[in-house]
Design a protein around this motif. Structure first.
Motif, PDB file in Angstrom:
ATOM      1  N   SER A  23      29.614  -4.803 -35.929  1.00 40.96           N
ATOM      2  CA  SER A  23      28.978  -3.562 -36.383  1.00 40.96           C
ATOM      3  C   SER A  23      29.924  -2.660 -37.164  1.00 40.96           C
ATOM      4  O   SER A  23      29.476  -1.776 -37.893  1.00 40.96           O
ATOM      5  N   THR A  24      31.231  -2.879 -37.044  1.00 41.51           N
ATOM      6  CA  THR A  24      32.184  -2.035 -37.774  1.00 41.51           C
ATOM      7  C   THR A  24      32.685  -2.681 -39.068  1.00 41.51           C
ATOM      8  O   THR A  24      33.516  -2.102 -39.763  1.00 41.51           O
ATOM      9  N   ALA A  61      25.363   6.977 -35.759  1.00 37.91           N
ATOM     10  CA  ALA A  61      26.199   6.506 -36.858  1.00 37.91           C
ATOM     11  C   ALA A  61      25.766   5.089 -37.223  1.00 37.91           C
ATOM     12  O   ALA A  61      25.153   4.386 -36.405  1.00 37.91           O
ATOM     13  N   ASN A  62      26.069   4.664 -38.435  1.00 37.62           N
ATOM     14  CA  ASN A  62      25.657   3.327 -38.886  1.00 37.62           C
ATOM     15  C   ASN A  62      26.144   2.222 -37.958  1.00 37.62           C
ATOM     16  O   ASN A  62      25.407   1.287 -37.661  1.00 37.62           O
ATOM     17  N   HIS A  63      27.401   2.328 -37.502  1.00 32.05           N
ATOM     18  CA  HIS A  63      27.907   1.260 -36.624  1.00 32.05           C
ATOM     19  C   HIS A  63      27.160   1.219 -35.292  1.00 32.05           C
ATOM     20  O   HIS A  63      27.044   0.174 -34.672  1.00 32.05           O
ATOM     21  N   GLU A  64      26.605   2.354 -34.856  1.00 33.60           N
ATOM     22  CA  GLU A  64      25.820   2.364 -33.619  1.00 33.60           C
ATOM     23  C   GLU A  64      24.457   1.686 -33.830  1.00 33.60           C
ATOM     24  O   GLU A  64      23.984   0.957 -32.956  1.00 33.60           O
ATOM     25  N   VAL A  65      23.842   1.924 -34.984  1.00 30.90           N
ATOM     26  CA  VAL A  65      22.566   1.277 -35.305  1.00 30.90           C
ATOM     27  C   VAL A  65      22.763  -0.238 -35.386  1.00 30.90           C
ATOM     28  O   VAL A  65      22.018  -1.017 -34.784  1.00 30.90           O
ATOM     29  N   LEU A  66      23.797  -0.651 -36.102  1.00 28.27           N
ATOM     30  CA  LEU A  66      24.084  -2.078 -36.218  1.00 28.27           C
ATOM     31  C   LEU A  66      24.466  -2.673 -34.867  1.00 28.27           C
ATOM     32  O   LEU A  66      24.089  -3.800 -34.537  1.00 28.27           O
ATOM     33  N   GLY A  67      25.205  -1.918 -34.061  1.00 23.18           N
ATOM     34  CA  GLY A  67      25.584  -2.371 -32.722  1.00 23.18           C
ATOM     35  C   GLY A  67      24.364  -2.604 -31.850  1.00 23.18           C
ATOM     36  O   GLY A  67      24.299  -3.592 -31.106  1.00 23.18           O
ATOM     37  N   GLN A  68      23.365  -1.713 -31.945  1.00 26.85           N
ATOM     38  CA  GLN A  68      22.135  -1.897 -31.172  1.00 26.85           C
ATOM     39  C   GLN A  68      21.406  -3.162 -31.608  1.00 26.85           C
ATOM     40  O   GLN A  68      20.870  -3.893 -30.772  1.00 26.85           O
ATOM     41  N   CYS A  69      21.376  -3.411 -32.911  1.00 23.65           N
ATOM     42  CA  CYS A  69      20.755  -4.651 -33.424  1.00 23.65           C
ATOM     43  C   CYS A  69      21.444  -5.871 -32.831  1.00 23.65           C
ATOM     44  O   CYS A  69      20.787  -6.821 -32.395  1.00 23.65           O
ATOM     45  N   LEU A  70      22.760  -5.852 -32.811  1.00 14.14           N
ATOM     46  CA  LEU A  70      23.514  -7.002 -32.317  1.00 14.14           C
ATOM     47  C   LEU A  70      23.338  -7.188 -30.815  1.00 14.14           C
ATOM     48  O   LEU A  70      23.178  -8.321 -30.347  1.00 14.14           O
TER      49      LEU A  70
END
Length: 198
Positions: free
Chosen positions: A33-34, A65-74
């Motif tokens: 995510s980062t 934050a964007n990395h949190e959105v992507l982290g949730q997806c993952l």
């Protein structure tokens, strides 16, 4: 069923209590995510950078934050095998923000129309009776079996091993809590000779 041979439940919530599962999901989701990302489009077989980067990709969510959105997806992909992202749009259809949904609330269905065309639709447990399309919800799948709509849940596929790990973790904790001594006593009727004890 989520019940395993060890007697433990093997589902997402119980799996995350197992240190190795939690650490693996955390490592993968935090790392991926980062990573930097960008937008591209195809032109005559070549991928070219899409500029300017859409505003909704600079800030995917109002709250996260964007990395949190992507982290949730993952996390969703690594536990359920599917990630569902709701797209909020304005009156002109422009994307405003993205929200990662709880995969347990979403049911994907393949609908066949009268003309024979098929369409992937979604229903949410939070809004019964409402049908969403790919314009409303984007589905990201992990490994998919042939003929299936949904991705395969890694947690469900490994539930027996996860259940065993949880049982071993629970047994070890109980053993240490009792001073690493088995909590049992053997009684025999009458006197026990030295040879009998041996």
């Amino acid at each position: 069923t989520n019940q395993t041979a060890s007697g433990e439940l093997g589902n997402t919530d119980t799996a995350m209590t197992l240190t190795s599962v939690y650490a693996s999901i955390r490592l993968l989701s935090d790392t991926i995510s980062t990573l930097e990302f960008s937008t591209y489009y195809k032109s005559r077989g070549a991928e070219l950078p899409f500029r300017p980067v859409p505003e909704w990709l600079r800030a995917m969510s109002i709250d996260l934050a964007n990395h949190e959105v992507l982290g949730q997806c993952l996390v969703s992909l690594l536990t359920d095998g599917n990630a569902y992202v709701a797209t909020l749009r304005d009156a002109t259809g422009q994307v405003l923000s993205l929200t990662v949904l709880d995969p347990g609330d979403i049911t994907p269905k393949m609908v066949t129309h009268d003309d024979g065309t098929q369409e992937l639709t979604f229903e949410s447990a939070k809004t019964p009776g409402t049908v969403f399309t790919k314009r409303d919800i984007q589905m990201i799948r992990g490994m998919v079996r042939p003929g299936q709509i949904s991705g395969v849940s890694p947690i469900q596929m490994a539930r027996e091993m996860i259940g065993l790990g949880i049982a071993m973790q629970r047994f070890s904790a109980t053993l240490y809590k009792n001073g690493a001594l088995p909590g049992s006593v053997i009684e025999v009727p009458g006197q026990l000779s030295t040879e009998g004890a041996a």
